[in-house]
Scaffold this active site. Structure first.
Site: not given
Length: 398
Positions: A166-168
């Site tokens: 999700a972060d990336r």
């Protein structure tokens, strides 16, 4: 000089989503000034380290940046940041909007300091909704967006993808939004605020595949993409290891059965004859493929699939990926000399530009390494810099 040379980014992000986004911009030539808390980004502490505060996660999310260590709550710090904002094209933050406002760094103050400034806010949730003030982390967003449910639907225990997906992904969405705003500013001459929410971005990604029959009103069939949810959509066991193969089109299946000596199969069994038929029987089809692939070695199957022009790849480990012959030929992993960490293994920028090649021109920085230089470039005198340090607003490097 990458394609974004001349673009200055003021980076008020930490952990991974924001730093990854600004690293991508820095690798393409932008001048990224990372403003860190006096103790530094928490990712500096993750993983094995040769020197304190220079862990591998930090090294691989902060290439191409300069570091300024500031306590934004200290006297004079917010005013100093507004002066820095006057010199920037984009300010990127994942500090919650209300916290930014309490510091005196809300949208209005930043726009007054620099009307051309693009303010990119990476937030957990759309700020118009009831979740606006909730904290958001990769694990939480994966769960809320339905990723563990997809594992459950495929017959396994609910799980997170074992990487900061999700972060990336949201970081890359932020890069897209920031560059779109930069292009628009070239036409209008005006900055604007851009908000990139984690939850909505990931919900759109997951449901783009798995909306299924729910896309129609009223629903016309179940949710979920059956092929993605098949329990046998996974690396296949071979006689001596594992392989990743995708026998997908009608032509793939005919060539596959011909290669293993069963050319009659697509005509003899209608479940294998067409794409719709295979999708309707995907669990049976993949289970049969799984059983067949256990009869030969990985090397044998890779050779057969290459000869038959069927997509297949080895299932790498983290270690074997470093030895992949294609990545070796393209120079993807490269040994570099870091000024404080010595020899390290870096990664190339995946995108290639014919005229303006992209490559990080600075290694991930030591905490506060560039503070005095960046402030001097923005017009701060030596006395003003000393005063900020004396007040605790600026941390000088060790």
């Amino acid at each position: 000089m990458g394609p974004l040379a001349g673009l200055r980014i003021l980076d008020l992000t930490s952990v991974l989503m924001g730093p990854y986004a600004t690293q991508v911009l820095g690798e393409m030539g932008a001048d990224v000034i990372k403003v860190e808390a006096p103790d530094g980004d928490v990712t500096r502490q993750i993983g094995p380290q040769r020197n304190p505060g220079m862990g591998p996660v930090f090294l691989n999310a902060n290439r191409g940046k300069r570091s300024v260590a500031m306590d934004l709550k200290a006297p004079g710090a917010a005013q100093a940041l507004l002066r820095l904002a006057k010199t920037a094209d984009v300010l990127v933050t994942n500090v919650r909007p209300r916290a930014m406002a309490r510091l005196g760094l809300g949208p209005e103050a930043l726009a007054e300091a620099n009307p051309r400034l693009i303010q990119a806010a990476l937030v957990g949730f759309d700020q118009q909704g009831p979740y606006a003030d909730r904290p958001a982390y990769d694990d939480l967003i994966q769960g809320a967006a339905g990723i563990p449910h997809a594992f459950e639907r495929s017959g396994r225990a609910p799980a997170y993808i074992p990487t900061a997906a999700a972060d990336r992904i949201v970081g890359l969405a932020a890069v897209n939004a920031i560059l779109a705003a930069v292009i628009e500013r070239e036409r209008s001459g005006l900055g604007q605020r851009v908000e990139i929410p984690m939850f909505e971005t990931m919900a759109a990604m997951v449901m783009g595949d798995h909306m299924g029959g729910l896309v129609y009103d009223p629903p016309h069939g179940p949710s979920g993409y059956p092929r993605h949810l098949s329990p046998d959509r996974r690396p296949y066991a071979t006689a001596d290891g594992w392989i990743c193969a995708l026998v997908y089109t009608d032509a793939h299946w005919r060539r596959f059965f011909a290669a293993i000596g069963r050319p009659e199969m697509p005509d003899a069994d209608a479940r294998y004859a067409t794409f719709p038929a295979r999708m309707a029987n995907i669990n049976l089809v993949y289970a049969e493929l799984s059983a067949i692939l256990q009869t030969r070695t990985t090397e044998d199957w890779l050779a057969l699939f290459q000869e038959a022009d069927i997509p297949a790849m080895p299932m790498h480990t983290f270690e074997s990926l470093l030895e992949d012959p294609h990545l070796a030929a393209t120079g993807f992993f490269r040994r570099e000399e870091h000024p404080t960490e010595g020899p390290i293994l870096g990664m190339a920028v995946p995108a290639r530009f014919s005229r303006t090649p992209a490559a990080p021109d600075r290694p991930a920085p030591a905490l506060g390494r560039d503070g005095e230089t960046v402030l001097a470039e923005a017009g701060f005198s030596a006395d003003e810099i000393a005063a900020l340090a004396e007040a605790g607003a600026l941390r000088r490097p060790a």
